[in-house]
Design a protein around this motif. Structure first.
Motif, PDB file in Angstrom:
ATOM      1  N   TRP A 211      44.737  42.189  53.459  1.00 52.17           N
ATOM      2  CA  TRP A 211      43.615  42.981  52.972  1.00 52.17           C
ATOM      3  C   TRP A 211      42.462  42.044  52.615  1.00 52.17           C
ATOM      4  O   TRP A 211      42.665  40.891  52.250  1.00 52.17           O
ATOM      5  CB  TRP A 211      44.027  43.835  51.770  1.00 52.17           C
ATOM      6  N   ASP A 212      41.271  42.549  52.771  1.00 52.12           N
ATOM      7  CA  ASP A 212      40.034  41.847  52.409  1.00 52.12           C
ATOM      8  C   ASP A 212      39.100  42.902  51.821  1.00 52.12           C
ATOM      9  O   ASP A 212      38.463  43.662  52.549  1.00 52.12           O
ATOM     10  CB  ASP A 212      39.419  41.180  53.638  1.00 52.12           C
ATOM     11  N   VAL A 213      39.043  42.926  50.478  1.00 48.85           N
ATOM     12  CA  VAL A 213      38.339  43.989  49.762  1.00 48.85           C
ATOM     13  C   VAL A 213      37.358  43.345  48.784  1.00 48.85           C
ATOM     14  O   VAL A 213      37.645  42.289  48.213  1.00 48.85           O
ATOM     15  CB  VAL A 213      39.332  44.898  49.009  1.00 48.85           C
ATOM     16  N   ASN A 222      20.651  42.044  39.379  1.00 53.23           N
ATOM     17  CA  ASN A 222      21.836  41.475  38.734  1.00 53.23           C
ATOM     18  C   ASN A 222      23.033  42.389  38.952  1.00 53.23           C
ATOM     19  O   ASN A 222      22.948  43.609  38.730  1.00 53.23           O
ATOM     20  CB  ASN A 222      21.586  41.296  37.231  1.00 53.23           C
ATOM     21  N   ARG A 223      24.162  41.774  39.371  1.00 50.68           N
ATOM     22  CA  ARG A 223      25.370  42.539  39.638  1.00 50.68           C
ATOM     23  C   ARG A 223      26.611  41.748  39.224  1.00 50.68           C
ATOM     24  O   ARG A 223      26.605  40.512  39.247  1.00 50.68           O
ATOM     25  CB  ARG A 223      25.503  42.873  41.130  1.00 50.68           C
ATOM     26  N   PHE A 224      27.614  42.502  38.897  1.00 50.19           N
ATOM     27  CA  PHE A 224      28.954  41.925  38.797  1.00 50.19           C
ATOM     28  C   PHE A 224      29.657  42.191  40.123  1.00 50.19           C
ATOM     29  O   PHE A 224      29.726  43.320  40.595  1.00 50.19           O
ATOM     30  CB  PHE A 224      29.736  42.560  37.646  1.00 50.19           C
ATOM     31  N   TRP A 225      30.164  41.102  40.723  1.00 55.45           N
ATOM     32  CA  TRP A 225      30.775  41.203  42.056  1.00 55.45           C
ATOM     33  C   TRP A 225      32.203  40.699  41.964  1.00 55.45           C
ATOM     34  O   TRP A 225      32.476  39.685  41.324  1.00 55.45           O
ATOM     35  CB  TRP A 225      29.989  40.346  43.053  1.00 55.45           C
ATOM     36  N   TRP A 226      33.111  41.387  42.613  1.00 55.42           N
ATOM     37  CA  TRP A 226      34.501  40.938  42.685  1.00 55.42           C
ATOM     38  C   TRP A 226      34.987  40.977  44.130  1.00 55.42           C
ATOM     39  O   TRP A 226      34.521  41.778  44.935  1.00 55.42           O
ATOM     40  CB  TRP A 226      35.413  41.802  41.796  1.00 55.42           C
ATOM     41  N   LYS A 227      35.912  40.085  44.451  1.00 51.95           N
ATOM     42  CA  LYS A 227      36.465  39.988  45.803  1.00 51.95           C
ATOM     43  C   LYS A 227      37.950  39.695  45.697  1.00 51.95           C
ATOM     44  O   LYS A 227      38.397  38.976  44.789  1.00 51.95           O
ATOM     45  CB  LYS A 227      35.777  38.876  46.604  1.00 51.95           C
ATOM     46  N   LEU A 243      41.748  36.215  44.028  1.00 50.40           N
ATOM     47  CA  LEU A 243      40.893  37.140  43.297  1.00 50.40           C
ATOM     48  C   LEU A 243      39.689  36.366  42.750  1.00 50.40           C
ATOM     49  O   LEU A 243      39.848  35.304  42.154  1.00 50.40           O
ATOM     50  CB  LEU A 243      41.669  37.797  42.153  1.00 50.40           C
ATOM     51  N   GLN A 244      38.497  36.919  42.957  1.00 47.48           N
ATOM     52  CA  GLN A 244      37.260  36.290  42.486  1.00 47.48           C
ATOM     53  C   GLN A 244      36.513  37.250  41.565  1.00 47.48           C
ATOM     54  O   GLN A 244      36.449  38.461  41.829  1.00 47.48           O
ATOM     55  CB  GLN A 244      36.349  35.922  43.669  1.00 47.48           C
TER      56      GLN A 244
END
Length: 397
Positions: A211-213, A222-227, A243-244
């Motif tokens: 998976w790549d989500v 401005n954003r909060f980004w997660w990967k 997890l990032q």
């Protein structure tokens, strides 16, 4: 009878003469040559001349040679007509000495030869040196030096209450309206989850899944980004999870700078924490780029670059080439990673968008390890390259 003839003889002679004059109105006239009319300045003290009577013959004074037979129908044939000016001066013979002088011609003495028939320049001859030829009144940042100057607000504009509408509609109602106005005009908060790859791979050695989500929450700047990424084997279970958690800030209309932490989870307990700094955005020719550098808690520096491109065949059928490159600044034996270029993955996927949010795909992917990384894999009996068929789903909500 003889007396009657004698009495009628004068009448017969008069009738004959009248008939001859009817054929030629000038017959029998003596036409001496008149001197040419000479125009001279009138003498204001001279006695005014009596104009000729209206019944005067206009051809009086013409020399009519008797040897020339006039053609039929032309009463002036054979007349000697002295040359006359084409246009008679209406002021000939008038005393103009008492007239006021005419206004001088403003263009007298100007050389008008290079002038063309094009419309005259409305600014010709104007001094344009002092005019402000600045940029047009376009919308720019308030601190942009190219923005046209604006007059300051008058002091009376700030002398009243800060929110005068509060006195009419109430402070609570107007505070809610101002919050809505700010949110709807640039401070919009939104959230998205993007499933970039949710797929299964079928190769010669094994059947894998991954998976790549990723997702984000925030505004335009401005954003909060997660990967999150993970992969495993249908027979061996989960191999690795990543997890990032990132802070992302837009620095240009198409690029974000991201910084945060990355945490790796492995079945053997060798978890690793990294600091992350990267960029993500849209490169020229519509390539989507995600590049980042990772510094682990042990001091190992690695990097990863991902690139994707959507080639639309139709409005729903899309071909996507994809490339991923991994690099390392040093050897990491416990992770079977060598320095330099460690691995490359290249593939192409063909997806069909039933909806924008739901698009299954099929494709092929090839991967290979390089350098010391390939040596580590060969040493444990693995394959350094692999090709597989992939089937998956791309979605977002």
């Amino acid at each position: 009878m003889n007396r009657l003839v004698v009495a009628l003889a004068p009448l017969i002679l008069a009738a004959s003469a009248f008939s001859a004059q009817a054929q030629d109105p000038h017959a029998g006239h003596t036409m001496p040559a008149s001197p040419a009319r000479t125009r001279s300045a009138p003498n204001p003290l001279a006695t005014p001349q009596t104009p000729p009577p209206a019944a005067q013959d206009p051809h009086a004074g013409h020399v009519m040679p008797s040897t020339q037979t006039p053609p039929a129908g032309d009463p002036h044939a054979g007349h000697q007509m002295p040359a006359q000016p084409a246009t008679v001066d209406p002021h000939a013979g008038h005393d103009m000495s008492t007239q006021a002088p005419a206004q001088p011609d403003p263009h007298a003495g100007h050389d008008m030869s290079p002038m063309e028939s094009a419309p005259a320049d409305p600014h010709a001859g104007h001094d344009m040196s002092t005019m402000n030829m600045g940029p047009p009144d376009v919308s720019t940042s308030a601190d942009n030096p190219g923005r046209p100057p604006e007059d300051p607000l008058p002091a009376a504009a700030l002398s009243g209450p800060t929110h005068a509408a509060d006195l009419v509609f109430g402070a609570e109602a107007m505070a809610a309206a101002r919050r809505t106005l700010v949110r709807e005009n640039g401070d919009v908060r939104a959230t998205a989850i993007i499933i970039d790859r949710l797929e299964a791979g079928f190769g010669d050695e094994a059947e894998t899944w991954l998976w790549d989500v990723q997702g984000w929450s925030g505004g335009d700047i401005n954003r909060f980004w997660w990967k999150s990424e993970g992969e495993g084997d249908f027979n061996g279970g989960l191999e690795e999870t990543e997890l990032q958690a990132l802070y992302s800030r837009a620095v240009t209309p198409f690029w974000d700078v991201q910084a945060g932490v990355r945490q790796d989870f492995r079945p053997d307990g060798e978890d690793t924490t990294h600091l992350l700094l990267g960029v993500q955005g849209l490169a020229p020719y519509w390539w989507e780029i995600d590049a980042a550098a990772f510094l682990s808690a042990e001091g190992d520096l690695t990097a990863r670059v991902e690139a994707e491109y959507d080639q639309r065949i139709t409005q729903r059928l899309i071909l996507q080439p994809r490339l991923e490159i991994d690099l390392s600044a040093s050897d990491i034996p416990e992770l079977e990673i060598g320095s330099g270029l460690t691995s490359v993955e290249a593939g192409v996927r063909l997806r069909y968008e039933f909806h924008k949010e739901f698009a299954p795909y099929v494709g092929v992917e090839w991967s290979r390890s390089f350098g010391d990384t390939a040596d580590y894999i060969v040493a444990r009996g693995g394959e350094i390259d692999d090709a597989r068929l992939v089937v998956g789903l791309k979605a977002w909500f």
